[in-house]
Design a protein around this motif. Structure first.
Motif, PDB file in Angstrom:
ATOM      1  N   GLY A  35      71.717  21.369 -14.123  1.00  0.00           N
ATOM      2  CA  GLY A  35      72.578  20.195 -14.111  1.00  0.00           C
ATOM      3  C   GLY A  35      71.914  18.913 -13.666  1.00  0.00           C
ATOM      4  N   ARG A  36      70.709  18.994 -13.075  1.00  0.00           N
ATOM      5  CA  ARG A  36      70.062  17.807 -12.518  1.00  0.00           C
ATOM      6  C   ARG A  36      68.650  17.698 -13.091  1.00  0.00           C
ATOM      7  N   PRO A  37      68.497  17.083 -14.265  1.00  0.00           N
ATOM      8  CA  PRO A  37      67.196  17.083 -14.935  1.00  0.00           C
ATOM      9  C   PRO A  37      66.113  16.295 -14.215  1.00  0.00           C
ATOM     10  N   HIS A  38      66.498  15.367 -13.327  1.00  0.00           N
ATOM     11  CA  HIS A  38      65.494  14.575 -12.621  1.00  0.00           C
ATOM     12  C   HIS A  38      64.922  15.316 -11.415  1.00  0.00           C
ATOM     13  N   ASP A  39      65.599  16.354 -10.940  1.00  0.00           N
ATOM     14  CA  ASP A  39      65.076  17.141  -9.826  1.00  0.00           C
ATOM     15  C   ASP A  39      64.003  18.089 -10.338  1.00  0.00           C
ATOM     16  N   PHE A  40      62.941  18.243  -9.566  1.00  0.00           N
ATOM     17  CA  PHE A  40      61.807  19.047  -9.995  1.00  0.00           C
ATOM     18  C   PHE A  40      62.103  20.531  -9.823  1.00  0.00           C
ATOM     19  N   VAL A  41      61.652  21.313 -10.814  1.00  0.00           N
ATOM     20  CA  VAL A  41      61.737  22.763 -10.735  1.00  0.00           C
ATOM     21  C   VAL A  41      60.388  23.300 -11.185  1.00  0.00           C
ATOM     22  N   ASP A  42      59.930  24.397 -10.570  1.00  0.00           N
ATOM     23  CA  ASP A  42      58.610  24.932 -10.923  1.00  0.00           C
ATOM     24  C   ASP A  42      58.537  25.272 -12.406  1.00  0.00           C
ATOM     25  N   GLU A  43      59.419  26.193 -12.841  1.00  0.00           N
ATOM     26  CA  GLU A  43      59.440  26.626 -14.229  1.00  0.00           C
ATOM     27  C   GLU A  43      60.879  26.577 -14.746  1.00  0.00           C
ATOM     28  N   CYS A  44      61.009  26.453 -16.063  1.00  0.00           N
ATOM     29  CA  CYS A  44      62.342  26.426 -16.661  1.00  0.00           C
ATOM     30  C   CYS A  44      62.262  26.931 -18.095  1.00  0.00           C
ATOM     31  N   GLU A  45      63.434  27.234 -18.654  1.00  0.00           N
ATOM     32  CA  GLU A  45      63.460  27.746 -20.021  1.00  0.00           C
ATOM     33  C   GLU A  45      63.104  26.640 -21.008  1.00  0.00           C
ATOM     34  N   VAL A  46      62.537  27.065 -22.131  1.00  0.00           N
ATOM     35  CA  VAL A  46      62.097  26.140 -23.183  1.00  0.00           C
ATOM     36  C   VAL A  46      62.867  26.470 -24.451  1.00  0.00           C
ATOM     37  N   LEU A  47      63.568  25.479 -25.003  1.00  0.00           N
ATOM     38  CA  LEU A  47      64.360  25.674 -26.214  1.00  0.00           C
ATOM     39  C   LEU A  47      63.790  24.797 -27.322  1.00  0.00           C
ATOM     40  N   VAL A  48      63.387  25.440 -28.423  1.00  0.00           N
ATOM     41  CA  VAL A  48      62.802  24.724 -29.561  1.00  0.00           C
ATOM     42  C   VAL A  48      63.837  24.625 -30.675  1.00  0.00           C
ATOM     43  N   ARG A  49      64.010  23.417 -31.216  1.00  0.00           N
ATOM     44  CA  ARG A  49      64.910  23.200 -32.345  1.00  0.00           C
ATOM     45  C   ARG A  49      64.143  22.532 -33.484  1.00  0.00           C
ATOM     46  N   ARG A  50      64.480  22.932 -34.703  1.00  0.00           N
ATOM     47  CA  ARG A  50      63.931  22.274 -35.893  1.00  0.00           C
ATOM     48  C   ARG A  50      64.994  21.331 -36.455  1.00  0.00           C
ATOM     49  N   HIS A  51      64.590  20.118 -36.844  1.00  0.00           N
ATOM     50  CA  HIS A  51      65.534  19.105 -37.313  1.00  0.00           C
ATOM     51  C   HIS A  51      65.283  18.781 -38.782  1.00  0.00           C
ATOM     52  N   PRO A  52      66.246  19.115 -39.645  1.00  0.00           N
ATOM     53  CA  PRO A  52      66.098  18.794 -41.071  1.00  0.00           C
ATOM     54  C   PRO A  52      65.937  17.285 -41.251  1.00  0.00           C
ATOM     55  N   GLY A  53      65.068  16.913 -42.130  1.00  0.00           N
ATOM     56  CA  GLY A  53      64.885  15.491 -42.405  1.00  0.00           C
ATOM     57  C   GLY A  53      63.809  14.843 -41.574  1.00  0.00           C
ATOM     58  N   GLY A  54      63.324  15.522 -40.535  1.00  0.00           N
ATOM     59  CA  GLY A  54      62.241  14.970 -39.735  1.00  0.00           C
ATOM     60  C   GLY A  54      60.951  14.926 -40.533  1.00  0.00           C
ATOM     61  N   GLY A  55      60.112  13.940 -40.226  1.00  0.00           N
ATOM     62  CA  GLY A  55      58.877  13.769 -40.982  1.00  0.00           C
ATOM     63  C   GLY A  55      57.645  14.094 -40.168  1.00  0.00           C
ATOM     64  N   PRO A  56      56.489  14.170 -40.818  1.00  0.00           N
ATOM     65  CA  PRO A  56      55.227  14.410 -40.119  1.00  0.00           C
ATOM     66  C   PRO A  56      54.766  13.158 -39.387  1.00  0.00           C
ATOM     67  N   SER A  57      53.786  13.314 -38.535  1.00  0.00           N
ATOM     68  CA  SER A  57      53.261  12.168 -37.789  1.00  0.00           C
ATOM     69  C   SER A  57      52.499  11.241 -38.733  1.00  0.00           C
ATOM     70  N   VAL A  58      52.487   9.970 -38.372  1.00  0.00           N
ATOM     71  CA  VAL A  58      51.725   8.972 -39.130  1.00  0.00           C
ATOM     72  C   VAL A  58      50.937   8.131 -38.134  1.00  0.00           C
ATOM     73  N   GLY A  59      49.794   7.643 -38.578  1.00  0.00           N
ATOM     74  CA  GLY A  59      49.042   6.703 -37.758  1.00  0.00           C
ATOM     75  C   GLY A  59      48.092   7.325 -36.760  1.00  0.00           C
TER      76      GLY A  59
END
Length: 461
Positions: free
Chosen positions: A112-136
């Motif tokens: 509930g408190r994203p600014h407070d530090f925690v040693d480790e936490c879960e990682v959630l990966v999402r793919r977003h339709p329509g997103g593009g590759p990097s440029v530059g």
């Protein structure tokens, strides 16, 4: 799985496995563990389809996990868009301002408190339709602070990051091998990430991170540090902490906003160390530095080696090879970028002195920061932001009833014949960015006066 070497691999591989890389309270992580966690995280992220050229928004809980996830994404060749954690409810999916990314990596969504530090936490990966590759060719995208309006997306290439690390290494008093460095500024911000995290990684210093964005956590993180890197709002509680409470401190550096002279004086009186300053922008990285506070609170030092600056009409400009802006059509002319900061350059030393933020057209010799300092010295004023140069507007925070004539007389008493504000706006509190910086945009301040948070009284003259 075999991957090509990446631009920061040598930084991660410089130091022995048993040397402490980072600390938070009494928890420590060694360089050996950092390398193992980075490699493991890279394998997991690769299985989700993240690879060279992928665009990835990274956001969520302040944590060790956040840093080794960042390194893992870079090792895969991804372009990382660093997004500031929200102050309110967490976004589900892509957070505002993340740009046109193909993936997002959210850290610690169940907390509930994203600014407070925690040693480790879960990682959630999402793919977003329509997103593009990097440029530059940018490996990092950050957002400017938004102190003068809408934050802008700024791209940094591997070469620009390594060049900045070289400029930092050339500064004599920067953190050294074996020192503990309390990095109080958010790691999503340029100074905290590059001067704090990456420079410490390069030289073999130990990162010390506060466990929360509170005065108590700030003081605790700095307690046994040799170096403290923070902003003015961090040095305020440190300046009021117990004398002798920072026994190992040799260097204290403020960045991100003007350092109030009264905080600098109080800190030196308590701890015997002057607060220096580092000046830069998200677009350019570090520009000038006075790390040991030689030139006083308004002095931001001399331009660091490798930078080109000029002062045009009292405003500082920095030369940048190409436009750093990614997602908008910000005008770009001749490689010179206006910082919109008023400065004076000492002809003898070359040192720059900050005088405030330019808005409007008028007398560019006015010292807006001096006016702010005079206003803050009033016993009923808790904060002040002065914008100029035509007209000069003072925004003051106070719970007391003050009138324009009283404030004008106060300013004339201490400023003598120097310009004083033409207008005064009285509020209960002044708006700040999520990183604690004072907002210096007339439009934002006008909207804050019109729609103050809570039952705030706002009076303008």
């Amino acid at each position: 799985m075999t991957r090509r070497s990446w631009w920061g691999a040598e930084l991660l591989g410089r130091h022995a496995d048993d040397i402490v890389w980072a600390r938070a309270a009494d928890r420590e992580v060694t360089y050996g563990r950092l390398r193992r966690e980075t490699a493991w995280q890279a394998e997991v992220l690769a299985r989700h389809g993240i690879r060279a050229g992928s665009t990835v928004a990274l956001y969520g809980s302040a944590s060790f996990t956040k840093l080794w996830t960042l390194f893992a994404l870079w090792s895969l060749g991804a372009q990382v868009v660093l997004v500031e954690p929200p102050s309110g409810p967490r976004p589900r999916g892509l957070p505002p301002g993340a740009g046109r990314v193909r993936f997002s990596v959210s850290l610690g969504e169940s907390r509930g408190r994203p600014h407070d530090f925690v040693d480790e936490c879960e990682v959630l990966v999402r793919r977003h339709p329509g997103g593009g590759p990097s440029v530059g060719g940018h490996c990092l995208v950050q957002f400017s602070s938004g102190t003068t309006g809408r934050p802008k997306a700024v791209g940094r290439s591997p070469r620009s990051l390594l060049d900045e690390l070289g400029r930092l290494a050339a500064l004599e008093d920067m953190p050294r091998r074996g020192e503990r460095v309390a990095v109080l500024t958010p790691l999503t911000h340029s100074f905290g990430l590059i001067a704090g995290v990456l420079h410490s990684l390069a030289v073999g210093a130990t990162l010390v991170m506060p466990v929360a964005r509170t005065a108590r956590a700030t003081v605790r993180a700095a307690a046994d540090a040799h170096v403290v890197l923070g902003g003015p709002h961090h040095f305020r509680p440190l300046a009021r902490s117990e004398p002798g409470g920072l026994p190992l401190l040799r260097l204290a550096v403020s960045s991100g906003d003007a350092l109030p002279p009264e905080i600098a004086a109080l800190f030196r009186g308590r701890h015997g160390v002057r607060v220096g300053q580092a000046y830069g922008t998200t677009e350019t990285g570090i520009v000038a530095a006075d790390l040991t506070g030689r030139f006083g609170p308004a002095g931001i030092g001399t331009p660091v080696p490798g930078t080109r600056v000029r002062v045009v009409g009292g405003v500082l400009e920095v030369h940048v090879q190409e436009s750093p802006y990614l997602y908008d059509d910000t005008p770009w002319a001749g490689g010179w970028m206006s910082t919109r900061d008023l400065v004076t350059r000492d002809p003898g030393t070359g040192a720059l002195r900050l005088r405030g933020r330019v808005q409007g057209v008028g007398d560019a010799s006015v010292d807006l920061l001096r006016i702010e300092s005079v206003l803050r010295a009033h016993r009923h004023i808790t904060d002040a932001v002065v914008l100029g140069v035509g007209p000069i507007e003072a925004h003051v925070a106070s719970s007391a009833e003050l009138d324009r004539d009283e404030l004008r007389s106060w300013c004339r008493r201490f400023l003598g014949g120097a310009p004083v504000p033409d207008r005064y706006h009285l509020l209960r509190e002044l708006p700040r960015t999520s990183g604690g910086k004072a907002v210096r945009d007339r439009g934002v301040l006008r909207r804050h006066r019109a729609h103050p948070p809570g039952a705030c009284r706002c009076v303008s003259w």
